[in-house]
Design a protein around this motif. Structure first.
Motif, PDB file in Angstrom:
ATOM      1  N   ALA B 160      34.768   3.809  15.109  1.00  0.00           N
ATOM      2  CA  ALA B 160      33.561   4.329  14.446  1.00  0.00           C
ATOM      3  C   ALA B 160      32.303   3.796  15.140  1.00  0.00           C
ATOM      4  CB  ALA B 160      33.569   3.963  12.968  1.00  0.00           C
ATOM      5  N   LEU B 161      32.333   2.519  15.535  1.00  0.00           N
ATOM      6  CA  LEU B 161      31.184   1.945  16.253  1.00  0.00           C
ATOM      7  C   LEU B 161      30.924   2.687  17.556  1.00  0.00           C
ATOM      8  CD1 LEU B 161      31.572  -1.941  15.972  1.00  0.00           C
ATOM      9  CD2 LEU B 161      29.605  -0.595  15.214  1.00  0.00           C
ATOM     10  N   LYS B 162      32.006   3.053  18.236  1.00  0.00           N
ATOM     11  CA  LYS B 162      31.864   3.730  19.527  1.00  0.00           C
ATOM     12  C   LYS B 162      31.335   5.153  19.358  1.00  0.00           C
ATOM     13  CE  LYS B 162      35.321   1.182  22.155  1.00  0.00           C
ATOM     14  NZ  LYS B 162      34.582   0.844  23.384  1.00  0.00           N
ATOM     15  N   LEU B 163      31.624   5.767  18.223  1.00  0.00           N
ATOM     16  CA  LEU B 163      31.209   7.158  18.011  1.00  0.00           C
ATOM     17  C   LEU B 163      29.837   7.265  17.354  1.00  0.00           C
ATOM     18  CD1 LEU B 163      34.569   8.569  16.575  1.00  0.00           C
ATOM     19  CD2 LEU B 163      33.640   9.002  18.850  1.00  0.00           C
ATOM     20  N   ALA B 164      29.388   6.176  16.701  1.00  0.00           N
ATOM     21  CA  ALA B 164      28.187   6.259  15.874  1.00  0.00           C
ATOM     22  C   ALA B 164      26.920   6.431  16.710  1.00  0.00           C
ATOM     23  CB  ALA B 164      28.078   5.012  15.015  1.00  0.00           C
ATOM     24  N   LYS B 165      25.955   7.120  16.114  1.00  0.00           N
ATOM     25  CA  LYS B 165      24.620   7.239  16.725  1.00  0.00           C
ATOM     26  C   LYS B 165      23.604   6.735  15.698  1.00  0.00           C
ATOM     27  CE  LYS B 165      25.077  10.131  20.504  1.00  0.00           C
ATOM     28  NZ  LYS B 165      26.253  11.022  20.424  1.00  0.00           N
ATOM     29  N   PRO B 186      24.174  -0.070  20.660  1.00  0.00           N
ATOM     30  CA  PRO B 186      24.405  -0.811  21.911  1.00  0.00           C
ATOM     31  C   PRO B 186      25.671  -1.666  21.833  1.00  0.00           C
ATOM     32  CG  PRO B 186      22.544  -1.743  20.695  1.00  0.00           C
ATOM     33  CD  PRO B 186      22.937  -0.487  19.986  1.00  0.00           C
ATOM     34  N   LEU B 187      26.642  -1.321  22.668  1.00  0.00           N
ATOM     35  CA  LEU B 187      27.923  -2.051  22.663  1.00  0.00           C
ATOM     36  C   LEU B 187      28.166  -2.672  24.032  1.00  0.00           C
ATOM     37  CD1 LEU B 187      30.253   0.542  20.845  1.00  0.00           C
ATOM     38  CD2 LEU B 187      28.957  -1.329  19.821  1.00  0.00           C
ATOM     39  N   THR B 188      28.964  -3.712  24.029  1.00  0.00           N
ATOM     40  CA  THR B 188      29.365  -4.335  25.288  1.00  0.00           C
ATOM     41  C   THR B 188      30.749  -3.801  25.656  1.00  0.00           C
ATOM     42  OG1 THR B 188      30.406  -6.164  24.162  1.00  0.00           O
ATOM     43  CG2 THR B 188      28.083  -6.426  24.684  1.00  0.00           C
ATOM     44  N   ASP B 189      31.344  -4.354  26.706  1.00  0.00           N
ATOM     45  CA  ASP B 189      32.623  -3.762  27.110  1.00  0.00           C
ATOM     46  C   ASP B 189      33.849  -4.499  26.549  1.00  0.00           C
ATOM     47  OD1 ASP B 189      32.357  -5.962  28.590  1.00  0.00           O
ATOM     48  OD2 ASP B 189      32.547  -5.010  30.567  1.00  0.00           O
ATOM     49  N   LYS B 262      45.772   4.130  23.447  1.00  0.00           N
ATOM     50  CA  LYS B 262      45.709   5.279  22.529  1.00  0.00           C
ATOM     51  C   LYS B 262      44.273   5.562  22.098  1.00  0.00           C
ATOM     52  CE  LYS B 262      50.372   4.720  20.755  1.00  0.00           C
ATOM     53  NZ  LYS B 262      51.184   4.176  19.667  1.00  0.00           N
ATOM     54  N   ILE B 263      43.515   4.488  21.866  1.00  0.00           N
ATOM     55  CA  ILE B 263      42.119   4.659  21.455  1.00  0.00           C
ATOM     56  C   ILE B 263      41.314   5.306  22.584  1.00  0.00           C
ATOM     57  CG2 ILE B 263      39.984   3.382  20.918  1.00  0.00           C
ATOM     58  CD1 ILE B 263      41.762   1.389  19.358  1.00  0.00           C
ATOM     59  N   GLU B 264      41.532   4.824  23.814  1.00  0.00           N
ATOM     60  CA  GLU B 264      40.825   5.399  24.967  1.00  0.00           C
ATOM     61  C   GLU B 264      41.149   6.873  25.136  1.00  0.00           C
ATOM     62  OE1 GLU B 264      41.774   2.787  28.320  1.00  0.00           O
ATOM     63  OE2 GLU B 264      39.602   2.722  28.706  1.00  0.00           O
ATOM     64  N   LYS B 265      42.414   7.197  24.941  1.00  0.00           N
ATOM     65  CA  LYS B 265      42.849   8.579  25.070  1.00  0.00           C
ATOM     66  C   LYS B 265      42.141   9.440  24.015  1.00  0.00           C
ATOM     67  CE  LYS B 265      47.046  11.279  25.173  1.00  0.00           C
ATOM     68  NZ  LYS B 265      48.380  11.309  24.575  1.00  0.00           N
ATOM     69  N   PHE B 266      42.054   8.897  22.802  1.00  0.00           N
ATOM     70  CA  PHE B 266      41.368   9.625  21.729  1.00  0.00           C
ATOM     71  C   PHE B 266      39.891   9.826  22.069  1.00  0.00           C
ATOM     72  CE2 PHE B 266      38.519   9.210  18.089  1.00  0.00           C
ATOM     73  CZ  PHE B 266      38.826  10.382  17.415  1.00  0.00           C
ATOM     74  N   LEU B 267      39.249   8.753  22.554  1.00  0.00           N
ATOM     75  CA  LEU B 267      37.819   8.840  22.850  1.00  0.00           C
ATOM     76  C   LEU B 267      37.537   9.832  23.983  1.00  0.00           C
ATOM     77  CD1 LEU B 267      36.872   5.069  22.551  1.00  0.00           C
ATOM     78  CD2 LEU B 267      36.126   6.893  21.023  1.00  0.00           C
ATOM     79  N   LYS B 268      38.453   9.908  24.941  1.00  0.00           N
ATOM     80  CA  LYS B 268      38.275  10.844  26.045  1.00  0.00           C
ATOM     81  C   LYS B 268      38.453  12.288  25.586  1.00  0.00           C
ATOM     82  CE  LYS B 268      39.104   7.962  30.031  1.00  0.00           C
ATOM     83  NZ  LYS B 268      40.253   7.103  30.382  1.00  0.00           N
TER      84      LYS B 268
END
Lengths: 233, 270
Positions: B160-165, B186-189, B262-268
């Motif tokens: 959710a953090l990665k998708l949020a605006k 703003p997120l780090t890696d 799996k998360i990376e695949k979903f985000l892509k």
């Protein structure tokens, strides 16, 4: 009629797109989702089960206990999680709206819990919650004389409309917005009626008639979702 | 996560016997997660929202942002608040009323996993130092509890953090425009995921179903990102040996790699 146009272009008696699904929460005895446009409600039924604490038991009949809860992020400005004055009142209203069709005499000393959660809100959340709860109760196999169909009628300036959304609820022009959530049985008996705004008796009569007409569409949606949840093979 | 233990003793005995020969009721290996299903945008008023399913377990996580005063001890950092609600809708074991220990613990473990890992770049959430910062709210709702709500919630919080605006902010009028979104948070890696390892008998398992959670003697939640641990919590009364703790960390590290893939695949795919 007036030249009034609804912000989303719907006809006065046009409902938002409805979606319904029964059996969405495996843990519950009955569960359902009801969506009207951008409003999404889910409901779960647990029971009949023994009422605790014991002093709340009714030896004559079962007790229906409803809780209405909004997700903190279901509205624009975050609401604090947990019960509020508003949710407490709506929970009771929902109990009153559903109880008339339930045969609770068969379940003395028990409680039937109906939990409603609003996932996304665009007005009409209590109505969506009641529709979800009606299906969830049927799905749980609670003996019911009828389903309960719920819809918010409204008066925007002088025009009576059906299924008011948030933009319409915030309508300020002319006489502004009047919100009239109504719940009824499929035979048209009213089990829940609330109103906020300004209206005369003639206009209210029209609003109720329109709600009654719309309830038939909701009835079909609820029945269809319940049938789809049963595998008849 | 358990309020009242309602799994019968015979079932718990059977779970123990099975585990002795490395078997689980649903045929999984001891270190195997259930199928992970993620859906995004499940609540459109949230800044970001996801539904996470692990088998029959389901949670919804939503993010809201608002402009607030910073905390006195961190005037140059944004705020974070993580709240969980274990809804009575999601299990007959959850009751109404003020939050119980399990609810509070879940929120706090997710909070620490996010906060301590540094995934949120809090300094970039400052609007005016000492006066105005973004406050990020991560709210977790259980929809169906069939064990391991915590890991599901942690996966949900990260995604959710990665998708949020963030909403737009009108500085002149000091108004948050909740219906307009622009920048990402703003997120780090780093990518922290809490992974909970349970000890049943002498075996360590991941992603327990409810009955296994009831059979669990002790648990260790490890907030980990690519081998770096940033939060831990041991729960329940039975002790753990050193070698069990390090075995648990190895399992968490391996599990993180699988889950993050799996998360990376979903985000892509979004």
């Amino acid at each position: 009629m007036t030249e009034f146009k609804r912000p989303d272009g719907r006809k006065e008696d046009e409902l938002r797109e409805m979606k319904a699904k029964v059996g969405i929460i495996p843990n519950a005895d009955g569960s359902a989702m009801y969506q009207s446009g951008n409003t999404i409600a889910i409901a779960a039924v647990y029971g009949p089960k023994k009422m605790h604490p014991q002093h709340k038991q009714d030896p004559k009949r079962g007790v229906l206990r409803c809780t209405y809860n909004m997700n903190s992020f279901s509205v624009s400005e975050r609401i604090r999680p947990g019960p509020s004055r508003r949710s407490t009142e709506i929970s009771k209203i929902i109990e009153w709206s559903l109880e008339p069709v339930l045969d609770l005499d068969r379940f003395p000393n028990t409680v039937i819990d109906v939990h409603i959660n609003i996932i996304q809100a665009d007005a009409g959340t209590r109505c969506a919650g009641i529709n979800a709860a009606s299906m969830a109760l049927a799905h749980a196999g609670i003996p019911m004389r009828d389903l309960i169909l719920s819809i918010a009628a409204g008066k925007l300036d002088k025009t009576i409309v059906i299924d008011v959304n948030k933009a319409e609820e915030d309508f300020k022009e002319g006489e502004g917005s009047t919100d009239i959530p109504i719940s009824m049985t499929s035979s048209g008996e009213i089990t829940h009626l609330q109103l906020d705004g300004k209206i005369n008796s003639k206009q209210l009569k029209k609003a109720i008639e329109m709600a009654r007409k719309s309830s038939k569409e909701i009835y079909e949606v609820q029945k269809k979702a319940l049938k789809e949840s049963v595998n008849l093979e | 996560m358990k309020n009242i233990n309602t799994t019968p003793d015979v079932t718990i005995k059977k779970i123990n016997e099975y585990l002795k020969i490395n078997k689980r009721f649903d045929g999984r290996k001891t270190d195997e997660f259930r199928d992970l299903i993620i859906e995004k945008d499940v609540s459109n008023k949230a800044e970001g929202s996801v539904r996470v399913k692990l088998g029959k377990t389901e949670v919804i996580v939503g993010i809201k942002a608002d402009v607030a005063e910073p905390y006195p001890d961190s005037p140059d950092k944004g705020n974070l608040m993580v709240t969980a609600e274990l809804l009575p809708l999601s299990s007959s074991r959850f009751e109404l009323g003020p939050p119980k220990f399990d609810t509070i613990e879940l929120g706090r473990i997710i909070d620490r996993g996010i906060r301590e890992s540094g995934v949120i770049d809090f300094k970039k959430l400052v609007i005016k130092e000492g006066e105005k910062v973004w406050a990020i709210f991560i709210d977790i709702y259980s929809i169906n509890d069939d064990g391991n709500l915590l890991d599901a919630a942690g996966i949900g919080a990260l995604v959710a953090l990665k998708l949020a605006k963030l909403p737009k902010y009108n500085e002149k009028e000091e108004k948050v425009l909740h219906d307009q979104h622009d920048k990402e948070i703003p997120l780090t890696d780093v990518n922290p995921i809490p992974i909970t390892i349970h000890k049943i008998g002498n075996k360590l398992i991941v992603d327990p179903v409810k009955e296994e959670e009831d059979a669990s003697e002790t648990r260790l939640t490890i907030g980990i990102s690519d081998g770096i641990i940033s939060s831990m919590q041991k729960g329940n009364i039975f002790p753990l040996k050193d070698e069990e703790i390090f075995e648990a960390i190895d399992i968490a590290d391996k599990t993180w790699k699988e889950l993050f893939k799996k998360i990376e695949k979903f985000l892509k795919s979004k």
